[in-house]
Design an enzyme around this catalytic site. Structure first.
Site, PDB file in Angstrom:
ATOM      1  CD  GLU A   1       0.091  17.731  -4.391  1.00  0.00           C
ATOM      2  OE1 GLU A   1       0.243  18.141  -3.049  1.00  0.00           O
ATOM      3  OE2 GLU A   1       0.342  16.376  -4.591  1.00  0.00           O
TER       4      GLU A   1
ATOM      5  CG  HIS B   1       3.051  42.242  -0.352  1.00  0.00           C
ATOM      6  ND1 HIS B   1       2.704  43.561   0.108  1.00  0.00           N
ATOM      7  CD2 HIS B   1       2.365  41.964  -1.173  1.00  0.00           C
ATOM      8  CE1 HIS B   1       1.815  43.897  -0.774  1.00  0.00           C
ATOM      9  NE2 HIS B   1       1.731  42.960  -1.509  1.00  0.00           N
TER      10      HIS B   1
ATOM     11  NE  ARG C   1       0.360   0.682   8.716  1.00  0.00           N
ATOM     12  CZ  ARG C   1      -0.742   0.832   8.836  1.00  0.00           C
ATOM     13  NH1 ARG C   1      -1.865   0.262   8.049  1.00  0.00           N
ATOM     14  NH2 ARG C   1      -1.230   1.359  10.037  1.00  0.00           N
TER      15      ARG C   1
ATOM     16  CE  LYS D   1       3.659  14.686  -4.468  1.00  0.00           C
ATOM     17  NZ  LYS D   1       2.336  14.737  -3.829  1.00  0.00           N
TER      18      LYS D   1
ATOM     19  CD1 TRP E   1       8.074   6.082   9.071  1.00  0.00           C
ATOM     20  CD2 TRP E   1       7.352   7.241  10.592  1.00  0.00           C
ATOM     21  NE1 TRP E   1       8.271   7.430   8.840  1.00  0.00           N
ATOM     22  CE2 TRP E   1       7.608   8.034   9.777  1.00  0.00           C
ATOM     23  CE3 TRP E   1       6.682   7.787  11.937  1.00  0.00           C
ATOM     24  CZ2 TRP E   1       7.511   9.497   9.954  1.00  0.00           C
ATOM     25  CZ3 TRP E   1       6.403   9.102  11.999  1.00  0.00           C
ATOM     26  CH2 TRP E   1       7.120   9.869  11.078  1.00  0.00           C
TER      27      TRP E   1
ATOM     28  CD  GLU F   1       5.804  13.778  -0.748  1.00  0.00           C
ATOM     29  OE1 GLU F   1       4.765  14.130  -1.628  1.00  0.00           O
ATOM     30  OE2 GLU F   1       5.415  13.019   0.360  1.00  0.00           O
TER      31      GLU F   1
ATOM     32  CE  LYS G   1       0.299   6.089  -0.534  1.00  0.00           C
ATOM     33  NZ  LYS G   1       0.417   7.440  -1.321  1.00  0.00           N
TER      34      LYS G   1
ATOM     35  CG  ASN H   1       0.427   1.723  14.752  1.00  0.00           C
ATOM     36  OD1 ASN H   1       1.027   2.698  14.750  1.00  0.00           O
ATOM     37  ND2 ASN H   1      -0.467   1.202  13.782  1.00  0.00           N
ATOM     38  N   GLY H   2       1.538   3.396  17.379  1.00  0.00           N
ATOM     39  CA  GLY H   2       0.904   4.508  18.160  1.00  0.00           C
ATOM     40  C   GLY H   2       1.923   5.356  18.954  1.00  0.00           C
TER      41      GLY H   2
ATOM     42  CB  CYS I   1       4.031   1.081  13.570  1.00  0.00           C
ATOM     43  SG  CYS I   1       5.148   2.420  14.144  1.00  0.00           S
TER      44      CYS I   1
HETATM   45  O1  M6R Z   1      -3.848   9.233   3.380  1.00  0.00           O
HETATM   46  P1  M6R Z   1      -4.092  10.828   3.340  1.00  0.00           P
HETATM   47  O2  M6R Z   1      -4.598  11.173   1.956  1.00  0.00           O
HETATM   48  O3  M6R Z   1      -5.050  11.273   4.502  1.00  0.00           O
HETATM   49  O4  M6R Z   1      -2.545  11.417   3.807  1.00  0.00           O
HETATM   50  C1  M6R Z   1      -2.306  12.755   3.714  1.00  0.00           C
HETATM   51  C2  M6R Z   1      -1.038  12.998   3.750  1.00  0.00           C
HETATM   52  O5  M6R Z   1      -0.166  12.473   4.864  1.00  0.00           O
HETATM   53  C3  M6R Z   1      -0.354  12.844   2.354  1.00  0.00           C
HETATM   54  O6  M6R Z   1      -1.280  13.326   1.297  1.00  0.00           O
HETATM   55  C4  M6R Z   1       1.031  13.347   1.916  1.00  0.00           C
HETATM   56  O7  M6R Z   1       1.163  14.606   2.082  1.00  0.00           O
HETATM   57  C5  M6R Z   1       1.517  12.626   0.758  1.00  0.00           C
HETATM   58  N1  M6R Z   1       2.615  11.853   1.120  1.00  0.00           N
HETATM   59  C6  M6R Z   1       1.855  13.722  -0.118  1.00  0.00           C
HETATM   60  O8  M6R Z   1       2.536  13.251  -1.181  1.00  0.00           O
END
Ligand code: M6R
Length: 578
Positions: A451, A474, A27, A455, A72, A458, A573, A96-97, A2
């Protein structure tokens, strides 16, 4: 997550609010709305979907005071009713929160005769403020009481029908700043949202209450008015532009040669504490930053005697930090606003434990709280899926163990790796219709797999799992049948033989192997179906090249599947709630 914006002045508030909301778009949000005061009443316009959709709905409403919000969804689906602003009788708020005890508060308010239209905790907060206002008729006193009754995280902007030129605000654990200008003032979730008008701002601290007029700002801390501490934001914010690329993600992937150059050039050991003095180093982060932390742990462990462990922030924040060891807590965060990571730092600060932040966003909340600070130099990252910021985080760890990295060599190698895009497109074509996929590797190659898997999940919504290659047998190997897709990474030649054995086990069961390997690692072509060879660079930087390949494969897979790459569904974000 938000975003909040508010304006009080003499200009046309709706236009300023819309522009502010656009700056907060990065965001992540699923609906947006604004409320402006006109003829002593708020007029609310809100819409599910984009800010442009909201803009189309706006009627010509000249007003000089208003609040806006990008939502959001946390409580209740993304729809118009659940979106903000919320209004109960004469009170309108944006929030927000998360109000954790909202259900119990809602019940009490229903018993008092309030009705609720939405499923949100925010409407409950609004009704509570309305109810308290009836009793106290003084918004500062109302918000003082609100703090005592509610639990959770909030940044709230309030308008009162009949009070044309005031915004009231309160914050606790969610970001909120006040923008200060001549005959106009603002509230916002972050400074860039108001930079077009002013670079002067006041940081609200947790539990602060503010009353903002066009010529006056009063801030109350522990029920006492405090002196306004006006700060200057002395940095230019990058232009938000795709620069000819179809998506921000692809643009940001291609910016990585510059990012690494900047990260290496700006790194200074002076920003770090003396790492050798610690017995224990806890690296804490979320998502991709956590994956960067695992690589950091791997690199630092080779140099330092300390016990180094990487933790997920949402878990670590509820653990006790053993006071018997001299500990450093390192928090990694692109946004510097991640709620769980911020709480880790606050907890460490309370216990007088040293903290180091590896942060990308200038003067963000975590950057302000840590004792030692290294800014990664990735620049503004718009795509929700992080690429260049993650790369700058790993580079920072590599610099912490060796500040004399060969910059020219790595920049050249990254450029060479980016030229392998067509190979990545070919792999994307191969996997685009899969439902499941495995990433395997050992040691640092497993961390890269984690990672790569995140990627792909997501942005393309294909399920994948990253496994340490030796762990397959295992249990998970039971899932391998004809053509089960695997992406295997081998950049560490010390353990390459071992990973090759695991690849053979997959091939023996008819699995399909895409192998990403450093060019000097020889693998018999019977053991893979596709191969991408990446240049060889100094060991600590080798993971950077493999991850670029995985970023490109994920990007093109998502593109071929027609996904909304820069704004994947359900994601934000900056994750400012727990
Ligand atoms: O802003 P931050 O680096 O603290 O965010 C952490 C995660 O939310 C962020 O890395 C998230 O996993 C990404 N969207 C991955 O691409």
């Amino acid at each position: 997550m938000c975003g909040i914006i508010g304006y009080v002045g003499s200009k046309n508030a709706p236009a300023i609010l819309i522009e502010g909301l656009k700056k907060l778009e990065y965001r992540g949000y699923d609906s947006a709305g604004i409320a402006v005061l006109k003829n002593n009443k708020t007029i609310i316009t809100k819409e599910k979907g984009t800010i442009c959709k909201l803009e189309e709905k706006l009627k010509e409403n000249m007003s000089t005071t208003g609040i806006g919000h990008t939502r959001w969804a946390t409580h209740g689906v993304p729809n118009k009713i659940n979106s903000h602003p919320h209004k109960v009788e004469n009170i309108t708020i944006v929030h927000n929160g998360i109000i954790e005890n909202y259900l119990e508060l809602k019940e009490k308010l229903i018993n008092k005769g309030y009705n609720f239209k939405s499923d949100t905790d925010s409407e409950v907060a609004c009704a509570l403020i309305c109810d308290l206002f009836k009793e106290k008729n003084d918004m500062q006193k109302v918000l003082e009481e609100f703090k005592k009754i509610t639990r959770g995280a909030y940044a709230i902007g309030v308008l009162i029908d009949g009070v044309e030129d005031k915004i009231y605000a309160i914050r606790n654990k969610s970001p909120l700043i006040i923008g200060v200008s001549e005959e106009e003032n603002f509230i916002a979730s972050d400074v860039p949202a108001i930079l077009e008008y002013t670079n002067k701002y006041i940081l609200l601290e947790d539990m602060d209450i503010a009353i903002i007029g066009k010529n006056d700002i009063s801030i109350f801390r522990s029920n006492k008015k405090i002196k306004n501490d006006i700060k200057i934001f002395d940095k230019k914010v990058d232009k938000i532009d795709k620069n000819g690329y179809k998506h921000f993600m692809l643009k940001e992937i291609n910016e990585q040669p510059d990012v690494i150059r900047r990260t290496i050039e700006s790194f200074s050991k002076k920003d770090l504490p003396n790492l050798t003095k610690y017995e224990k180093i806890d690296i804490v982060a979320c998502g991709s930053a956590y994956h960067a932390g695992l690589i950091g742990e791997h690199l630092l462990s080779k140099k330092l005697k300390a016990v180094i462990t990487t933790h997920i922030a949402s878990e670590y924040r509820y653990k006790d930090i053993n006071p018997n060891f001299k500990t450093l807590v390192i928090v990694i965060s692109q946004s510097g606003e991640t709620a769980d990571s911020l709480e880790v730092i606050k907890k460490a600060n309370e216990k007088n434990i040293d903290t180091l932040g590896i942060i990308n966003v200038y003067k963000s909340s975590i950057a302000r709280e840590v004792k030692y600070l290294v800014y990664t130099k990735a620049g503004f990252e718009i795509s929700v899926a992080t690429t260049k910021a993650y790369l700058s985080q790993i580079t920072t760890f590599a610099l912490m163990v060796n500040s004399k990295l060969n910059k020219e060599e790595i920049v050249k190698a990254i450029n060479k790796t980016l030229k392998l895009e067509q190979d990545c497109i070919n792999i994307a074509k191969k996997i685009k219709n899969q439902e499941n996929l495995f990433f395997i590797g050992r040691g640092i190659d497993h961390y890269i797999g984690l990672e790569g898997s995140l990627k792909l999940k997501e942005i393309s919504y294909i399920h994948s799992e990253a496994y340490p290659a030796g762990e397959l047998k295992h249990g998970t190997i039971s899932l391998v049948s004809k053509n089960t897709p695997f992406i295997a990474t081998i950049t560490d030649e010390v353990i390459s033989e071992k990973t090759i054995s695991n690849i053979k086990e997959v091939k023996a069961r008819d699995g399909n192997i895409t192998l990403i390997a450093t060019e000097d690692i020889k693998v018999n072509e019977d053991y893979y179906d596709s191969l991408i060879q990446i240049p060889k660079v100094q060991k600590d930087l080798q993971p950077l090249l493999a991850i670029i390949i995985l970023q490109l494969i994920s990007y093109h897979t998502a593109r071929l599947r027609g996904c909304d790459i820069d704004k994947p569904r359900n994601l934000a974000k900056s994750v400012t709630v727990e």
